[in-house]
Scaffold this motif. Structure first.
Motif, PDB file in Angstrom:
ATOM      1  N   ILE A 104      42.034 -18.275 -14.931  1.00  0.00           N
ATOM      2  CA  ILE A 104      43.086 -17.820 -13.922  1.00  0.00           C
ATOM      3  C   ILE A 104      42.369 -17.437 -12.685  1.00  0.00           C
ATOM      4  CG2 ILE A 104      44.573 -17.123 -15.495  1.00  0.00           C
ATOM      5  CD1 ILE A 104      44.237 -14.578 -14.642  1.00  0.00           C
ATOM      6  N   TYR A 110      51.315 -15.824 -10.945  1.00  0.00           N
ATOM      7  CA  TYR A 110      51.913 -16.229 -12.108  1.00  0.00           C
ATOM      8  C   TYR A 110      53.010 -15.877 -12.630  1.00  0.00           C
ATOM      9  CZ  TYR A 110      46.815 -17.734 -12.192  1.00  0.00           C
ATOM     10  OH  TYR A 110      45.793 -18.521 -11.982  1.00  0.00           O
ATOM     11  N   ASN A 138      47.965 -17.424 -20.721  1.00  0.00           N
ATOM     12  CA  ASN A 138      47.839 -18.351 -20.104  1.00  0.00           C
ATOM     13  C   ASN A 138      47.237 -19.540 -21.114  1.00  0.00           C
ATOM     14  OD1 ASN A 138      48.038 -20.563 -17.492  1.00  0.00           O
ATOM     15  ND2 ASN A 138      45.788 -20.462 -17.612  1.00  0.00           N
ATOM     16  N   ILE A 278      53.713 -20.770 -18.212  1.00  0.00           N
ATOM     17  CA  ILE A 278      53.263 -20.128 -17.531  1.00  0.00           C
ATOM     18  C   ILE A 278      53.002 -21.000 -16.214  1.00  0.00           C
ATOM     19  CG2 ILE A 278      51.419 -18.578 -16.472  1.00  0.00           C
ATOM     20  CD1 ILE A 278      51.057 -16.977 -19.064  1.00  0.00           C
ATOM     21  N   THR A 279      53.526 -20.640 -15.322  1.00  0.00           N
ATOM     22  CA  THR A 279      53.325 -21.503 -13.657  1.00  0.00           C
ATOM     23  C   THR A 279      52.598 -20.653 -12.962  1.00  0.00           C
ATOM     24  OG1 THR A 279      55.476 -20.813 -12.869  1.00  0.00           O
ATOM     25  CG2 THR A 279      55.273 -22.887 -14.360  1.00  0.00           C
ATOM     26  N   GLU A 280      51.654 -21.215 -11.960  1.00  0.00           N
ATOM     27  CA  GLU A 280      51.049 -20.639 -10.879  1.00  0.00           C
ATOM     28  C   GLU A 280      51.563 -21.110  -9.735  1.00  0.00           C
ATOM     29  OE1 GLU A 280      46.465 -20.884  -8.950  1.00  0.00           O
ATOM     30  OE2 GLU A 280      46.903 -21.890 -10.862  1.00  0.00           O
TER      31      GLU A 280
END
Length: 281
Positions: A104, A110, A138, A278-280
Motif C-alpha cells: 500500500i 483507503y 487490503n 478496499i478502495t484507494e
C-alpha cells in the motif's frame, strides 16, 4: 428490694438494648453483604472484559481475541431481525503462512466498504498510522477473504462492539499469520475509551500476564457506543456517519444468550458481510 416500677424500667432498658443490638447486627451484616456483592460485581466486570479481549482471536485452531468479552453477558432479545437474507456464496477457507509484503501507499487514503445484509458500512482507514493492518486487509479483501462471513459477536454490557472478521464465524478463525500491534497511542483514545465509530483489531493480548502482543489476525471490532477499554487494540479506521446508523440498527436488535460452546453473544440481527472491498483514493 427492687420496686415494681424499678423492675419495669429495668426490663424496658434491657428490651431497648436488645433492639439496638439487633439493629447494629443487621447493619453490620448488610455492610458485609453489600461489600461481597460489590466485590463479586467487580470480579465479573474484570473477567468479562478479560475474556472478551483474550478469547475471540486466535489463529490455527486457537482463539483470536479482541474484547471484547468474558463473555460479556447479553440478554436475549425478541426484537425482529432488521436485516436481509445473505447473498448466495461460500466463505473462503484459505490461509497463509506469513504476513503479505507491504504494497500500500501509506500516504494515500483507503476506504474499506463492508456490504452487509444490514446495510453498507464504510470505514476510513488509517494507512499511515497502521500500515501493517491496512496492508493486511487490503491483501485479504482482494482475495475475497471476508465475503459471506458472519459477524459473530455483539456485546451490549460494559463494552459496546460488533465483532467480525472470522470466516469460521466462531471467534476461532484467522488468516494463518499475525500482524504487529500499531497506533496504540492514537490521539482518539483518551481516558481509556475507544470512542463510538472506532474500528480496531482483536488480538490475544493478556494484560495480566503481558503475553500476546502482535497477535492480531483478521478479526476486528466496530465500536457503536463509547467503550471503556485499555489501549491494547490497534485502532485502524473510523466508521462513516451512514455506517454508524447501520451499527445502531444492529445493536438495537440485541444479542443472543452466550453460546455454550464458544461463549459468543451473537447478534440477533443476521449480520453477514456479503462483500468486503478496499478502495484507494
Amino acid at each position: 428490694m427492687v420496686s415494681q416500677e424499678q423492675r419495669r424500667r429495668q426490663l424496658a432498658r434491657e428490651k431497648f438494648l436488645r433492639q439496638q443490638q439487633r439493629r447494629t447486627d443487621a447493619r453490620r451484616k448488610a455492610r458485609i453483604r453489600n461489600s461481597v456483592i460489590a466485590s463479586a460485581l467487580g470480579v465479573i466486570v474484570v473477567l468479562s472484559v478479560t475474556v472478551f479481549l483474550t478469547k475471540p482471536f486466535e489463529d490455527n485452531g486457537k482463539t483470536e481475541n479482541a474484547n471484547a468479552d468474558v463473555t460479556p453477558s447479553a440478554s436475549p432479545s425478541k426484537a425482529p431481525d432488521p436485516c436481509e437474507k445473505p447473498a448466495a456464496g461460500k466463505v473462503k477457507s484459505q490461509t497463509w503462512k506469513k504476513e503479505p509484503a507491504m504494497s500500500i501507499d501509506e500516504s494515500a487514503k483507503y476506504t474499506m466498504k463492508l456490504d452487509t445484509t444490514c446495510g453498507e458500512i464504510d470505514v476510513a482507514l488509517k494507512a499511515s498510522a497502521a500500515p501493517h493492518t491496512v496492508n493486511s486487509f487490503n491483501y485479504l479483501l482482494g482475495k475475497g477473504y471476508l465475503d459471506h462471513s458472519k459477524c459473530h459477536r455483539l456485546t451490549n454490557q460494559g463494552i459496546y462492539v460488533l465483532q467480525c472478521g472470522d470466516p469460521q464465524g466462531t471467534g476461532m478463525g484467522g488468516p494463518g499469520y499475525t500482524i504487529p500491534d500499531e497506533n496504540l497511542k492514537d490521539k482518539s483514545l483518551k481516558g481509556g475509551v475507544y470512542p463510538a465509530g472506532t474500528v480496531a483489531m482483536a488480538n490475544q493480548y493478556n494484560a495480566q500476564t503481558k503475553q500476546g502482543r502482535d497477535s492480531g489476525g483478521s478479526q476486528f471490532f466496530l465500536v457503536y457506543q463509547d467503550s471503556q477499554l485499555p489501549p491494547d487494540y490497534t485502532p485502524f479506521g473510523t466508521v462513516s456517519e451512514a455506517g454508524m446508523k447501520v451499527l445502531t440498527k444492529i445493536a438495537k436488535a440485541g444479542a443472543q444468550a452466550p453460546d455454550p460452546q464458544t461463549g459468543n453473544t451473537a447478534p440477533n440481527a443476521t449480520v453477514v458481510i456479503n462483500k468486503a472491498t478496499i478502495t484507494e483514493s
